[in-house]
Scaffold this motif. Structure first.
Motif, short mmCIF file in Angstrom:
data_model
loop_
_atom_site.label_atom_id
_atom_site.label_comp_id
_atom_site.label_asym_id
_atom_site.label_seq_id
_atom_site.Cartn_x
_atom_site.Cartn_y
_atom_site.Cartn_z
N ASN A 49 -32.87 42.64 -2.53
CA ASN A 49 -33.59 41.43 -2.93
C ASN A 49 -32.58 40.45 -3.54
OD1 ASN A 49 -36.10 42.41 -2.14
ND2 ASN A 49 -36.46 43.39 -4.13
N ASP A 50 -32.74 39.19 -3.24
CA ASP A 50 -31.90 38.11 -3.78
C ASP A 50 -30.49 38.09 -3.18
OD1 ASP A 50 -33.97 37.27 -5.60
OD2 ASP A 50 -33.45 38.98 -6.86
N ALA A 51 -30.22 38.92 -2.18
CA ALA A 51 -28.96 38.84 -1.44
C ALA A 51 -29.29 38.39 -0.02
CB ALA A 51 -28.24 40.17 -1.43
N TYR A 52 -28.77 37.25 0.41
CA TYR A 52 -29.09 36.69 1.72
C TYR A 52 -27.82 36.72 2.58
CZ TYR A 52 -33.18 35.24 -0.88
OH TYR A 52 -34.32 35.24 -1.65
N LEU A 53 -27.80 37.66 3.52
CA LEU A 53 -26.61 37.91 4.33
C LEU A 53 -26.78 37.32 5.73
CD1 LEU A 53 -23.86 39.28 4.86
CD2 LEU A 53 -25.14 41.37 5.45
N TYR A 54 -25.77 36.56 6.14
CA TYR A 54 -25.73 36.00 7.50
C TYR A 54 -24.41 36.42 8.14
CZ TYR A 54 -29.67 33.02 6.22
OH TYR A 54 -30.90 32.56 5.82
N THR A 55 -24.47 36.73 9.44
CA THR A 55 -23.28 37.15 10.17
C THR A 55 -22.85 36.06 11.15
OG1 THR A 55 -24.48 38.17 12.01
CG2 THR A 55 -24.08 39.53 10.05
N VAL A 56 -21.74 36.32 11.84
CA VAL A 56 -21.24 35.35 12.81
C VAL A 56 -22.24 35.15 13.95
CG1 VAL A 56 -19.96 37.02 14.22
CG2 VAL A 56 -19.17 34.65 14.09
N ASP A 57 -23.03 36.18 14.27
CA ASP A 57 -24.05 36.04 15.31
C ASP A 57 -25.14 35.07 14.89
OD1 ASP A 57 -22.74 37.76 16.97
OD2 ASP A 57 -23.96 39.52 16.46
N ASP A 58 -25.51 35.11 13.61
CA ASP A 58 -26.51 34.16 13.11
C ASP A 58 -25.98 32.73 13.21
OD1 ASP A 58 -28.28 36.23 12.31
OD2 ASP A 58 -27.09 36.53 10.49
N LEU A 59 -24.70 32.56 12.88
CA LEU A 59 -24.10 31.22 12.95
C LEU A 59 -24.00 30.75 14.39
CD1 LEU A 59 -21.19 31.46 10.34
CD2 LEU A 59 -23.52 30.63 10.00
N GLN A 60 -23.76 31.68 15.32
CA GLN A 60 -23.63 31.31 16.72
C GLN A 60 -24.92 30.69 17.24
OE1 GLN A 60 -20.57 31.55 18.04
NE2 GLN A 60 -21.38 30.27 19.70
N GLY A 61 -26.05 31.23 16.77
CA GLY A 61 -27.34 30.65 17.16
C GLY A 61 -27.47 29.21 16.69
N ILE A 62 -27.01 28.94 15.45
CA ILE A 62 -27.03 27.58 14.91
C ILE A 62 -26.13 26.67 15.75
CG2 ILE A 62 -26.40 26.15 12.92
CD1 ILE A 62 -27.05 28.56 11.14
N ILE A 63 -24.96 27.19 16.08
CA ILE A 63 -23.99 26.40 16.85
C ILE A 63 -24.54 26.03 18.22
CG2 ILE A 63 -21.74 26.52 18.01
CD1 ILE A 63 -20.77 28.20 15.59
N GLU A 64 -25.18 26.99 18.90
CA GLU A 64 -25.71 26.73 20.23
C GLU A 64 -26.80 25.66 20.20
OE1 GLU A 64 -26.90 30.51 21.71
OE2 GLU A 64 -24.85 31.22 22.03
N GLN A 65 -27.65 25.72 19.18
CA GLN A 65 -28.69 24.70 19.03
C GLN A 65 -28.06 23.32 18.81
OE1 GLN A 65 -31.17 25.99 15.82
NE2 GLN A 65 -32.24 27.53 17.04
N ASN A 66 -27.04 23.32 17.96
CA ASN A 66 -26.40 22.05 17.62
C ASN A 66 -25.57 21.48 18.78
OD1 ASN A 66 -27.53 22.18 15.10
ND2 ASN A 66 -25.72 22.98 14.09
N MET A 67 -25.04 22.36 19.62
CA MET A 67 -24.30 21.88 20.78
C MET A 67 -25.21 21.08 21.71
SD MET A 67 -21.08 22.19 21.01
CE MET A 67 -20.92 21.88 22.77
N ALA A 68 -26.46 21.54 21.82
CA ALA A 68 -27.42 20.80 22.66
C ALA A 68 -27.68 19.42 22.07
CB ALA A 68 -28.72 21.59 22.75
N THR A 69 -27.75 19.36 20.73
CA THR A 69 -27.95 18.07 20.04
C THR A 69 -26.75 17.17 20.27
OG1 THR A 69 -29.29 19.13 18.34
CG2 THR A 69 -28.37 16.98 17.81
N ARG A 70 -25.55 17.74 20.17
CA ARG A 70 -24.34 16.94 20.37
C ARG A 70 -24.22 16.44 21.80
NH1 ARG A 70 -18.91 18.12 16.90
NH2 ARG A 70 -19.89 18.07 14.87
N GLN A 71 -24.63 17.25 22.76
CA GLN A 71 -24.54 16.83 24.14
C GLN A 71 -25.44 15.63 24.39
OE1 GLN A 71 -22.34 18.05 26.62
NE2 GLN A 71 -23.06 16.05 27.37
N GLN A 72 -26.61 15.64 23.79
CA GLN A 72 -27.51 14.51 23.92
C GLN A 72 -26.88 13.26 23.28
OE1 GLN A 72 -31.35 15.16 22.13
NE2 GLN A 72 -32.22 13.25 22.91
N ALA A 73 -26.26 13.46 22.12
CA ALA A 73 -25.58 12.35 21.45
C ALA A 73 -24.40 11.86 22.29
CB ALA A 73 -25.10 12.78 20.06
N ALA A 74 -23.71 12.79 22.94
CA ALA A 74 -22.57 12.41 23.79
C ALA A 74 -23.02 11.53 24.94
CB ALA A 74 -21.88 13.67 24.32
N ASN A 75 -24.18 11.82 25.50
CA ASN A 75 -24.72 10.98 26.58
C ASN A 75 -24.99 9.55 26.08
OD1 ASN A 75 -24.67 13.23 28.24
ND2 ASN A 75 -26.80 13.75 27.88
#
Length: 419
Positions: free
Chosen positions: A292-318
């Motif tokens: 409890n009160d320890a919130y652990l995130y791994t590189v796999d969790d971050l990869q999911g964030i990155i993939e979502q954000n890459m889609a956002t960036r691609q739209q911005a790139a257009n």
């Protein structure tokens, strides 16, 4: 004068070749001076980063891209075939478009990364100091900087995390909202942790602590980011102070275990800790997430964030591409107008010369006592004949050639047949 871009980048050349073609800060000024001595090179900027080396030139009429390519090959003593297989070049409006895309991060390894703009500004400043910027290329770079600012303002090209380091800090910001009141423990002192530290510094965290196996590397980070340093063995003493832990080492075994975090939470009176493990193999035991009160995130969790954000960036790139096309057209309209400005100056100069010649003859005639009315009539007639001589010839020749399109243009511009 023509515009030229000549270069290699991460898409066309290996790291080994990019290293050999790079211009370090110690050789760049000399290289610029030598490039300016190449026949036909009127202005020059050299952009050299870990991912690209590019020469931006404005060429005089006697200039040739082949001469610039030979200079690059000779300066670095490269094999012609090896270099040519990786080299790309752009001319005119495509050169302008390429420069704008590079400055906005649209041609980068990481889409939309902002560092390239700073590197481009350094290259521009260096050229100013050497004196290799005079007019057209100077204007082209200034326009490019304003385009990059517009893209950053009007699109989300740089708003989303697309690197592990940026994603880790973005996650922390999402959870804590304001990082200025947080204390952060960084475990490791490699390149990823250094990038994390840079992003944390931008968020003005209250304190950074760096734990590393050797203190020498950690000392370099401590000096740059005003951080407290410690060995890995000292982590248990300082972990209770940390609101955020971000770890990235090359350790084959976990450094932070469940028991260690459990004791730290008790010392913190159960105030939560965010732990971000971006190491592979993992630095933090997975069982920590059971606390409890320890919130652990791994590189796999971050990869999911990155993939979502890459889609956002691609739209911005257009969206950014549309802005670049518009701004490129604006610049090229100015660039093409330079030739018309010179023609106008030449035309006005010719007319002024004719006027002065006829005026001198008229003044001489008046000084000899000739009738002033006759002198003025002769002045007006001679001026008219001389000034309309060239347009009259053009009309006459277009009529002989049956060139109706040219006749229409001449009639429009000379305002003929308009009553």
């Amino acid at each position: 004068m023509s515009l030229l871009v000549l270069g290699i980048n991460h898409k066309t050349a290996s790291v080994a070749l990019r290293e050999r073609v790079a211009f370090g800060p110690e050789v760049a000024p000399r290289a610029l001076q030598e490039l300016m001595c190449t026949q036909g090179v009127g202005e020059a900027v050299i952009l050299s980063t870990c991912n690209r080396t590019e020469l931006y030139c404005s060429l005089e009429p006697e200039g040739d891209s082949h001469l610039v390519r030979m200079w690059l090959q000779n300066f670095h003593q490269l094999d012609e075939n090896e270099l040519n297989s990786c080299l790309y070049q752009y001319h005119g409006e495509e050169a302008v478009r390429h420069l704008m895309r590079v400055s906005c991060g649209l041609d980068s390894l990481v889409l939309g990364e902002p560092q390239i703009l700073g590197q481009m500004k350094l290259a521009y400043t260096q050229s100013q100091k050497v004196g290799s910027l005079k007019g057209t290329l100077d204007r082209m770079f200034q326009k490019t900087f304003s385009v990059a600012k517009r893209v950053r303002t009007e699109t989300e090209i740089g708003a989303s995390a697309v690197s592990v380091a940026f994603a880790a800090v973005s996650l922390a910001k999402r959870i804590f909202s304001d990082l200025s009141h947080t204390k952060v423990l960084l475990v490791g002192a490699g390149e990823t942790i250094e990038l994390v530290a840079r992003h944390l510094k931008e968020q003005a965290v209250s304190q950074m602590m760096v734990a590393n196996r050797t203190l020498e590397r950690a000392q370099n980070l401590a000096q740059e980011f005003d951080a407290k340093i410690m060995t890995l063995e000292q982590i248990p003493d300082y972990l209770p102070q940390a609101d955020i832990v971000i770890s990235s080492t090359a350790s084959p075994l976990p450094i932070i275990g469940k028991g260690l975090v459990e004791r730290a939470l008790k010392a913190r009176r159960q105030q939560p800790i965010l732990l971000v493990d971006i190491a592979v193999p993992r630095d933090i035991e997975p069982e920590v997430d059971e606390l409890n009160d320890a919130y652990l995130y791994t590189v796999d969790d971050l990869q999911g964030i990155i993939e979502q954000n890459m889609a956002t960036r691609q739209q911005a790139a257009n969206q950014a591409e549309i802005i670049i096309e518009e701004e490129r057209d604006n610049f090229m309209a100015w660039y093409r107008s330079l030739e018309s400005v010179k023609l106008i100056q030449d035309y006005r100069g010719h007319a002024e010369q004719v006027c002065q010649q006829e005026l001198l003859l008229a003044l001489q005639a008046l000084a000899q006592g000739k009738d002033s009315q006759q002198v003025l009539q002769r002045l007006a007639r001679r001026l008219t004949n001389k000034l309309i001589h060239t347009p009259t010839q053009a009309l006459n020749q277009a009529g002989k050639d049956g060139n109706q399109d040219l006749l229409t243009v001449l009639a429009h511009n000379l305002k003929l047949g308009q009553h």
